[in-house]
Motif scaffolding. Structure first.
Motif, PDB file in Angstrom:
ATOM      1  N   THR A 245       0.816  -1.210   0.000  1.00 12.00           N
ATOM      2  CA  THR A 245       0.000   0.000   0.000  1.00 12.00           C
ATOM      3  C   THR A 245       0.854   1.266   0.000  1.00 12.00           C
ATOM      4  O   THR A 245       0.316   2.367  -0.001  1.00 12.00           O
ATOM      5  CB  THR A 245      -0.949   0.034   1.215  1.00 12.00           C
ATOM      6  OG1 THR A 245      -0.179   0.144   2.416  1.00 12.00           O
ATOM      7  CG2 THR A 245      -1.804  -1.218   1.273  1.00 12.00           C
ATOM      8  N   TYR A 246       2.178   1.109  -0.017  1.00 13.58           N
ATOM      9  CA  TYR A 246       3.097   2.253   0.041  1.00 13.58           C
ATOM     10  C   TYR A 246       3.860   2.419  -1.269  1.00 13.58           C
ATOM     11  O   TYR A 246       4.096   1.463  -2.001  1.00 13.58           O
ATOM     12  CB  TYR A 246       4.118   2.065   1.168  1.00 13.58           C
ATOM     13  CG  TYR A 246       3.602   2.367   2.548  1.00 13.58           C
ATOM     14  CD1 TYR A 246       3.975   3.517   3.231  1.00 13.58           C
ATOM     15  CD2 TYR A 246       2.745   1.476   3.186  1.00 13.58           C
ATOM     16  CE1 TYR A 246       3.511   3.780   4.516  1.00 13.58           C
ATOM     17  CE2 TYR A 246       2.271   1.724   4.470  1.00 13.58           C
ATOM     18  CZ  TYR A 246       2.659   2.885   5.123  1.00 13.58           C
ATOM     19  OH  TYR A 246       2.199   3.147   6.392  1.00 13.58           O
TER      20      TYR A 246
ATOM     21  N   SER B 146       1.775   6.174   1.986  1.00 14.93           N
ATOM     22  CA  SER B 146       0.513   5.592   1.544  1.00 14.93           C
ATOM     23  C   SER B 146      -0.508   6.723   1.576  1.00 14.93           C
ATOM     24  O   SER B 146      -0.160   7.880   1.806  1.00 14.93           O
ATOM     25  CB  SER B 146       0.093   4.448   2.461  1.00 14.93           C
ATOM     26  OG  SER B 146      -0.259   4.933   3.742  1.00 14.93           O
TER      27      SER B 146
ATOM     28  N   GLY C 244      -2.218   0.604  -3.499  1.00 13.22           N
ATOM     29  CA  GLY C 244      -1.966   1.892  -2.864  1.00 13.22           C
ATOM     30  C   GLY C 244      -3.209   2.715  -2.630  1.00 13.22           C
ATOM     31  O   GLY C 244      -3.132   3.798  -2.057  1.00 13.22           O
TER      32      GLY C 244
END
Length: 722
Positions: free
Chosen positions: A260-261, A280, A617
């Motif tokens: 997610t980053y 994120s 993301g």
């Protein structure tokens, strides 16, 4: 006709004719393409969705293959048939499109250049030459009177490419080398190369699959860059490369394993630290390293804490931290020694304010400049470090945009900022922070001899949303319009990611205003126009506020007789395409026509597929539909999943075959499903640019052809043909 596709595109039967709503131009009776249906059952949470057009999705490998397989050929046939259909339906506007293109191009100063800025002993200028599409990057040593050195002529570099973009020019501290990134596919995947600026030689090393950006350590030979995941295109790896080495031997120094980053790398303005960032949607983390010691170990600045965002700027022996920590929704400014950076050491400089959002800071040797937003309006605050002076730059309009621009020099008392409004062309201004004198370095020229800003008016009005919230709308129009409901109006919106569409000047937009259109921007929730809470109230499980806000803005403009549904139009791109897609499902009678550019419309399927670029993301933006609550909420507004058998407005949908952000199959499937179910005889067009991606055409003039097509679509619906 290729197998599997049922297409009737170029019918020559003209026995019958129809007209577009409000258009005086007869349309030929041309049969629209009909895509084949192959039901695909998609099931999760004991809920089934039947996707008849799932087959339109191709892998990158299929698209890249020299010889298309059967499925690829079917998809290409369908997209090309839709393009042929769009060409046929809009054939009567082709001359008008050319006129609009020439008109818009004619307002632009072709031989133009940027305001010079000084960095590390050189003055840098970007210029354009008459008749050329791409920029030329130049510099002069110490003085603007010195001999011009051409760093990159993108016109020469773009030869032979249907698409070309140069990005991330990064000059080494000794001014000898320039790292730069090139994308010739339009998927925002860049190849980094290095040019010796003394000899003009481009070194024979290519660093593939990067973001295009990079940063030099202070030793002039170590380059840090960010690489992307080959499938998801997530920027997840930071590498260290030594000049002259084989790029395949570049050292991986950091990998962001949380999907997610995104990761990136840069150097502080003070030139003292290299910084690796990981962000994120709602959390950030940084690592720092002395830029004089590129082979050292990066140190965590402050460990990530879910929900806590921060950004860092360095001055003297101190880091300044803009953060939302401890409930500072609109952000506050903290400081901490550069030897003790953890949150426990942070000291407050500017407290959190409920009515003002702290957006950014610029640090100078003697001054701190703070960019803020209050009641939707940009404000720039200047204060001396010794606290002997503090003041705001004065602005006296409600439909303006002001922001700091290129301020690379540290030891200067000059602040450079830009200002424009819906009626005022953009200016680049140098402001002396000591004497408070300002010098307009450049004012945007509007050529053609017809523009006079006194002929236009702008205003800001407030619509009441269904929950009682006041939603601001910025409007611009040519003076003398009638408020009797007969005036055509284009309402633009975005409303996602906290991205704010500020009221800005556009020479292109004059082609609508001069033909009687009102242009309006709906500052809906999901952006940050009225602060961070404005964003929080338009994401995740409050996302529908974005759509209902836009609808309520349209209703307000009709109630106040600025326009009426018969003459009102909507436009949005990318997440703004999701906006207008959701809106026409919820309020199909509110607009006569809609333009959806590269629209994100297949939200459920995309957010369930973590192999698609950007998906992982964005869980904190839309929610993860693998969670049942988010699944049902997203499904309730996803444009593709909510197409019904009912009448829809006239629609122009655009996409790029190589789009890496919103894959082409989302709008293609959406159009196919609309064709299948809609009950009206309104226009439905899909335009796929087979050579570009999310950002459209790369040349400055080539892109105007796309705008001319969009404007001709709107004007034709109003019966305006010249």
């Amino acid at each position: 006709m290729q197998k599997g596709i049922i297409l009737s595109v170029l019918s020559l039967t003209f026995a019958a004719s129809c007209t577009t709503k409000n258009s005086t131009t007869p349309m030929k009776d041309i049969q629209a393409p009909v895509a084949k249906k192959i039901p695909e059952t998609l099931e999760i949470h004991n809920d089934q969705r039947i996707d008849n057009y799932f087959w339109m999705r191709l892998s990158d490998e299929q698209k890249a293959a020299e010889t298309p397989d059967a499925q690829t050929q079917d998809v290409l046939d369908y997209l090309n048939a839709e393009n042929d259909y769009t060409d046929s339906i809009t054939a009567h506007t082709k001359d008008f499109q050319k006129d609009l293109f020439e008109e818009m191009k004619g307002r632009i100063k072709e031989a133009d250049e940027s305001v010079p800025y000084k960095f590390n002993g050189y003055w840098y200028v970007t210029k354009y030459e008459e008749g050329k599409d791409y920029p030329i990057y130049t510099r002069r040593k110490e003085s603007m009177d010195a001999e011009e050195e051409i760093l990159f002529d993108c016109n020469e570099m773009a030869e032979g490419h249907a698409y070309f973009r140069l990005s991330g020019i990064n000059i080494s501290p000794d001014n000898k080398y320039a790292a730069f990134g090139i994308d010739t596919v339009s998927r925002r995947i860049y190849t980094i190369q290095i040019k010796n600026l003394e000899t003009g030689e481009v070194l024979p090393y290519k660093i593939e699959n990067t973001t295009g950006g990079s940063t030099w350590a202070n030793d002039n030979k170590t380059l840090f860059f960010t690489r992307k995941d080959a499938q998801t295109l997530r920027s997840n790896q930071i590498f260290k490369y030594k000049l002259g080495e084989d790029p395949t031997k570049a050292e991986l120094i950091f990998e962001e394993t949380d999907e997610t980053y995104y990761a990136f790398v840069y150097k502080t303005k003070s030139k003292k630290f290299l910084v690796i960032g990981s962000t994120s949607t709602m959390t950030s983390e940084y690592q720092i390293l002395d830029a004089n010691n590129p082979d050292g170990e990066f140190k965590i600045f402050q460990p990530r804490t879910r929900g806590m965002e921060y950004s860092i700027s360095h001055y003297d022996d101190t880091f300044y931290v803009v953060t939302n920590a401890d409930g500072a929704t609109n952000f506050k400014l903290m400081k901490t020694p550069d030897t003790a950076t953890e949150k426990d050491n942070w000291v407050e400089v500017i407290p959190h304010r409920e009515d003002t959002m702290l957006e950014d800071i610029d640090i100078f040797k003697d001054f701190l400049v703070v960019s803020e937003r209050t009641n939707g309006l940009n404000r720039i605050h200047i204060q001396r470090w010794d606290e002997t002076a503090a003041y705001y730059l004065p602005f006296d309009n409600e439909t303006y945009t002001a922001y700091t621009t290129t301020n690379i020099e540290f030891d200067t008392q000059t602040l450079r900022y830009a200002y424009n409004s819906l009626t005022t062309p953009s200016s680049v201004i140098d402001f002396d922070m000591v004497t408070k004198e300002k010098t307009v370095k450049k004012e945007q020229e509007v050529l053609g001899g017809k523009f006079d800003k006194e002929n236009y008016a702008s205003e800001r009005v407030w619509a009441t949303a269904e929950d009682g919230t006041q939603i601001p709308i910025s409007l611009v129009y040519k003076k003398g319009i009638k408020k009797d409901g007969s005036t055509p109006l284009l309402l633009y919106g975005y409303g996602s990611y906290g991205s704010t569409i500020d009221p800005y000047f556009s020479t292109v937009r004059l082609s609508l205003l001069d033909r009687g259109f009102i242009y309006a921007i709906a500052h809906i929730r999901g952006g940050e126009y009225l602060g961070r809470q404005w964003y929080e109230n338009g994401k995740l499980l409050t996302k529908k506020n974005t759509f209902t806000d836009f609808i309520d803005c349209g209703k307000y403009l009709a109630e106040q007789h600025y326009s009426s549904p018969a003459h009102m139009y909507a436009m949005g791109g990318s997440a703004g395409g999701l906006l207008v897609g959701a809106v026409i499902n919820m309020a199909p009678d509110l607009f006569n026509g809609v333009i959806a550019a590269v629209p994100f419309v297949d939200v459920v399927s995309t957010m369930l597929d973590e192999s698609i670029p950007l998906t992982t993301g964005e869980f904190d933006e839309w929610g993860n539909p693998k969670d049942e609550e988010y699944y049902h909420y997203i499904k309730s507004y996803s444009p593709y999943d909510n197409v019904e058998a009912k009448a829809y407005p006239n629609l122009l949908v655009t996409t790029g075959y190589h789009d890496s952000q919103v894959q082409y199959w989302e709008p293609a499937k959406w159009v196919a499903k609309l064709r299948e179910l809609k009950t009206d005889d309104h226009i439905l067009l899909l335009r796929t640019n087979m050579e570009v991606g999310h950002g459209g055409a790369s040349g400055r003039f080539e892109a105007l052809k796309e705008v001319a097509e969009e404007y001709a679509f709107l004007l034709d619906l109003e019966g305006i043909s010249e």
